[in-house]
Design an enzyme around this catalytic site. Sequence first.
Site: not given
Length: 744
Positions: A63, A88, A92-93, A155, A275
């Site tokens: 990711h 990024h 946070e994770d 993201d 078209d």
Amino acid sequence: MMKEGIDLEEEKREILRRYRGLLRVCHRSKTRADRARIRKAFEVAAEAHKDMRRKSGEPYIYHPLAVAKIAAEEIGLDTTSIVCALLHDTVEDTEITLDDIQNLFGKRERVIIDGLTKISGVSNYENSSDQAENFRKMLLTLSDDVRVILIKLADRLHNMRTLDHMKREKQLKIASETQFMYAPLAHRLGLYNIKTELEDLSLKFKDPETYDSIVSKLQKTQAVRTRFINAFTLPIRRALDKFGFKYEIKSRTKSIYSIWNKIVKKGVPFEEIYDVFAIRVILDTQMETEKSDCWRVYSIVTDFYQPSPERLRDWISIPKSSGYESLHTTVMSPSGKWVEVQIRSVRMDEMAEKGFAAHWKYKDSPETPEGKLDKWLNQVRDVLENPEDNAIDFIDNFKLSLFSEEIYVFTPNGDLKTLPVGATALDFAFHIHSQIGSQCIGAKVNFKLVPLSHKLRSGDQVEILTSKKQRPKEDWLSIVITASARQKIRDALREEKKLIADDGKDMLRRKLGGLKVEFNSKNIDEFVKKFDTATATELYYRIAKGRIDLTRLKGFVVDGNRIKFETKAEVLPETNKQTSQDKVVITTPGKNETLLIGDEQQRVDFTLATCCNPIPGDEVFGFITVNEGIKIHRTNCPNAQLLMSKYAYRVIKARWNNAETVEFEVGLKFSGTDDVGIVQNITNIISTDMNVNMRAISFEAKDGIFQGKVVVLVHDTMHLSSLMDKLKAVDGVLTVDRIESEFQ
Ligand code: MN
């Protein structure tokens, strides 16, 4: 090594392949130092996420690698952005902290990743007001570094591309949010490809059936389109070859989302739009000659096909503020169909596809796109920092300015100013300077005198006329459409109110002096409590306006240095004791004071809206119209919802004071069995029993049933309902109803 059926060695090789794929598109990161920073970011991120997997089961690092690739390849961002895109999700994770980021990479990276972490932290919201508020906060972080928002878009794009693995309700939430927030943002930043893809993907998840059917219909009709395009472009190609142009011709159908929009919202069948497409001629040419080359190609195209003069769009002389440059013409094909032809250089094309992010290749343009982007960000910040508008309004304003095109007008000196479509002379005046706006009494547009509310058009030359005596007026708020002008008017009105309040303060000071009582906060508080005003300023203001009459002050005692109001005071000397603050009595010529209109201080005339004919007793609100002052509508008026939702800022509180002896027109409709004498009975009740004036009456009888309408003059709803009760009691009358709108 095998784990749960996953070949970890193969996965490692795949991670490296993807990493090298990223490096290949980092065109702006050429130096060894740049490459080293990217490598370090990749290693830190890969290590931090090493035990994490995405919902699809893939290694998580795919990711950030993909986001970094979008940032580099599709947005054209710099090394710092790629580093931050890779990192990024780490703060946070994972265990990594902002301090780690700063130590390993630097202060800038810390700021950007902090912004990105905050944005995702606030993205869990339930209702649209929270959503808007969070979006507002997110944009505020823009002021730190615009790269935050660009990486966030990358993201979001990757998350949308891989949304398949999410639960259905999450898909819907993310897709709606993308359509509502991110696609408009991408559009405004000039990232047209990303905007289109975000919209198409949102649709894919929100309405998969329609999406699939459009995709398959597009595939089926591909051959027909190709044939048409080949035939259409053939003479153009030949001529361009003959003149030695280097070029590429592309054609593109409308996006799936915009086709869907037409089908669903406008009810146009697919067969009529499949078209519709644009032919794009992209010239590989020097920057010095690109404009004249574009015009040469324009003349070649229009040699073969008749152009529609109203549909010529010249964005090469004056680019859009998003940076878009292109020459558009719509021409008639031999089969009688309009075809849009877009002519631009390779440079312009890149700008169009990638927006500001494409600027790095073409730094020498006179006004850098970055400068323009900054300008835009400043405008956004203006709105963001406006404490008056709530967050929802902000989103409305924001979306409005995202989608509306702009107009270009000139000052008498020939300076170009960009304003949104619909901007008035007054907007222009405030755009030049707040003082010029405040003192504006009119304008000359193309040397002709026009009122403040005059709507400007592209190409107008505008000269503002001012007078030192002029003051901003409440109704100006309905004349301007730009957020900044609105804010400046509000500020000025508040300032004005303060000046008036100063007079009131002096009056109170003198009054207290006369009573030999000190002018201090305790005594002032006593007044504030007594007259139930929100603040002391409000109290002074009302004194100055004569709404609190100090000469008639009663029911108080002076105790030493204190003034005290007795609890059993006499009737307040105030005009409207029950009204809360900021209510004003509004008079309309020929009528007594009957309506209280909220919020501002000016005495304004009002008229009663004819769509719902309000009378005293009805729940009402005021609506500031552009040309007819304040109109009073019933809250259940058929138009009310639209007015309140679309023009909330023009709605003002209003409620009836007391009925006095004023009479209002109201329509009644009847039905009943056709009985001789019934008309006589009805009119008797109206004019004799109830002593009500009748304006008009009409009856119609058919097949034993009569229908009637009568317009009567009543004082209020009580008066009306007792009249209606009496009429219902008449023999033969079946129904009596008030006519809610004259269109019934
Ligand atoms: Mn992410």
